[in-house]
Design an enzyme around this catalytic site. Structure first.
Site, mmCIF file in Angstrom:
data_model
loop_
_atom_site.group_PDB
_atom_site.id
_atom_site.type_symbol
_atom_site.label_atom_id
_atom_site.label_comp_id
_atom_site.label_asym_id
_atom_site.label_seq_id
_atom_site.Cartn_x
_atom_site.Cartn_y
_atom_site.Cartn_z
ATOM 1 N N CYS A 8 -8.475 57.580 5.906
ATOM 2 C CA CYS A 8 -8.507 56.468 6.853
ATOM 3 C C CYS A 8 -9.783 56.533 7.697
ATOM 4 O O CYS A 8 -10.845 56.170 7.224
ATOM 5 C CB CYS A 8 -7.257 56.463 7.742
ATOM 6 S SG CYS A 8 -6.837 58.062 8.448
ATOM 7 N N SER A 9 -9.682 57.024 8.937
ATOM 8 C CA SER A 9 -10.862 57.030 9.803
ATOM 9 C C SER A 9 -10.829 58.199 10.780
ATOM 10 O O SER A 9 -11.308 58.079 11.894
ATOM 11 C CB SER A 9 -10.940 55.714 10.567
ATOM 12 O OG SER A 9 -9.744 55.521 11.300
#
Lengths: 208, 115
Positions: free
Chosen positions: A111-112
């Protein structure tokens, strides 16, 4: 269409993601799960107070203080806390040092995940699917698009961040910075240098 | 697991013998089981592991943590070792014009299989 109007009169339409975030925030506030003030406080904190300038202080200190560098590489959380940084999204930090033979680069393929206390919020490209996929599958091409070309014999190490472990790259101090103060050094340590998609250079200081 | 630091021939994840000190097998490019301690608790040797059929090398023990797959749902789950496991790009993606690089993942004990 109007010619004289400025953005503050006619802001661009909100994107689908922004509308979704607004709707979520409204729902959470309505149900008493978060307060709008708390959301605003977090946004303000990470927009104004927490960012790559924190990481730059960590790196600059490591460049001028060998004992600090050692502590940073063995117990990053404690060493970063010495400079007053830490907190959510950075509870378990690992700092990886570039050397003449090894170049490090960080990504979150899932994801991040990103080290907020030292780098602030992740840039859009860091969260994009192409970066997340290509950083692990063709890192030299990605680096060259960022303007970084490494010798063929330099080993590239990609560190995949997770919710539990966050990474920060400790770049090499560039030549031409001998005798610089810590503050002068901080000015050439950019966010991308600490993600591993850029290399600091003494040249950039001229503009700083 | 015997430990004869730096002396015995090293073996890659696919069972080929590789020269002592090599990081990657010259025959197939997979990581080599090295006697180097690399910060492993108790001076243990680097350990070859497999995840989803891909062979990697445990380089460091990160600590112990609850398995996120369960913990995130609030399910009771004991802490288990978390390792930094390095994978050679050739193991993951096959040969590339870009040469060889390393992808390091933090993996929980439950994810690992014996090679």
């Amino acid at each position: 269409m109007s010619h004289e109007h400025h953005d503050h009169h006619h802001p661009r339409p909100a994107s689908a993601v922004e509308l979704r975030a607004q709707a979520l925030e409204a729902l959470l506030a309505e149900r008493g799960l978060v307060s709008t003030d708390a959301v605003d406080a977090v946004v303000t904190l990470y927009e104004q107070d927490v960012g790559p300038q924190n990481g730059a202080k960590v790196v600059a200190r490591a460049w001028v203080d060998d004992a600090y560098r050692e502590r940073l590489l063995t117990n990053a959380n404690a060493a970063i806390a010495e400079l007053g940084f830490g907190g959510i999204e950075g509870d378990n930090m690992i700092v990886v040092a570039n050397t003449a033979g090894v170049h490090n680069m960080i990504v979150c393929t899932l994801c991040s995940c990103y080290p907020w206390p030292v780098l602030g919020l992740p840039p859009t490209w860091y969260k994009s699917s192409p970066y997340r996929a290509r950083a692990v599958s063709e890192p030299r091409s990605v680096l060259s698009e960022f303007g970084v070309t490494l010798d063929d014999d330099v080993e590239i190490r990609i560190w995949d961040s997770s919710a539990e472990v966050r990474y920060l790259v400790l770049p090499m101090r560039p030549s031409g910075t001998e005798g610089w103060t810590q503050t002068e050094l901080e000015a050439i340590i950019t966010r991308d240098c600490m993600i591993g998609t850029a290399l600091p250079t003494a040249r950039e200081s001229a503009a700083a | 697991m015997t430990e004869v630091a730096g002396q015995e021939p090293t073996i890659c994840g696919r069972g080929h013998h590789a020269p002592v000190g090599s990081k990657f097998c010259p025959e197939c490019g997979s990581p080599v089981d090295s006697p180097a301690a690399n910060g492993l608790a108790g001076g243990a040797r680097r350990r070859l592991v497999m995840v989803g059929g891909v062979v990697g090398v445990v380089e460091t023990v990160r600590g112990a943590d609850r398995l996120p797959d369960r913990a995130t749902y609030g399910l009771e789950t004991p802490r288990e070792p978390v390792y930094s496991v390095a994978f050679a790009s050739r193991e993951l993606w096959g040969p590339s014009d870009e040469g060889v690089w390393t992808v390091a993942l933090d993996l929980w004990e439950s994810y690992l299989e014996a090679p």
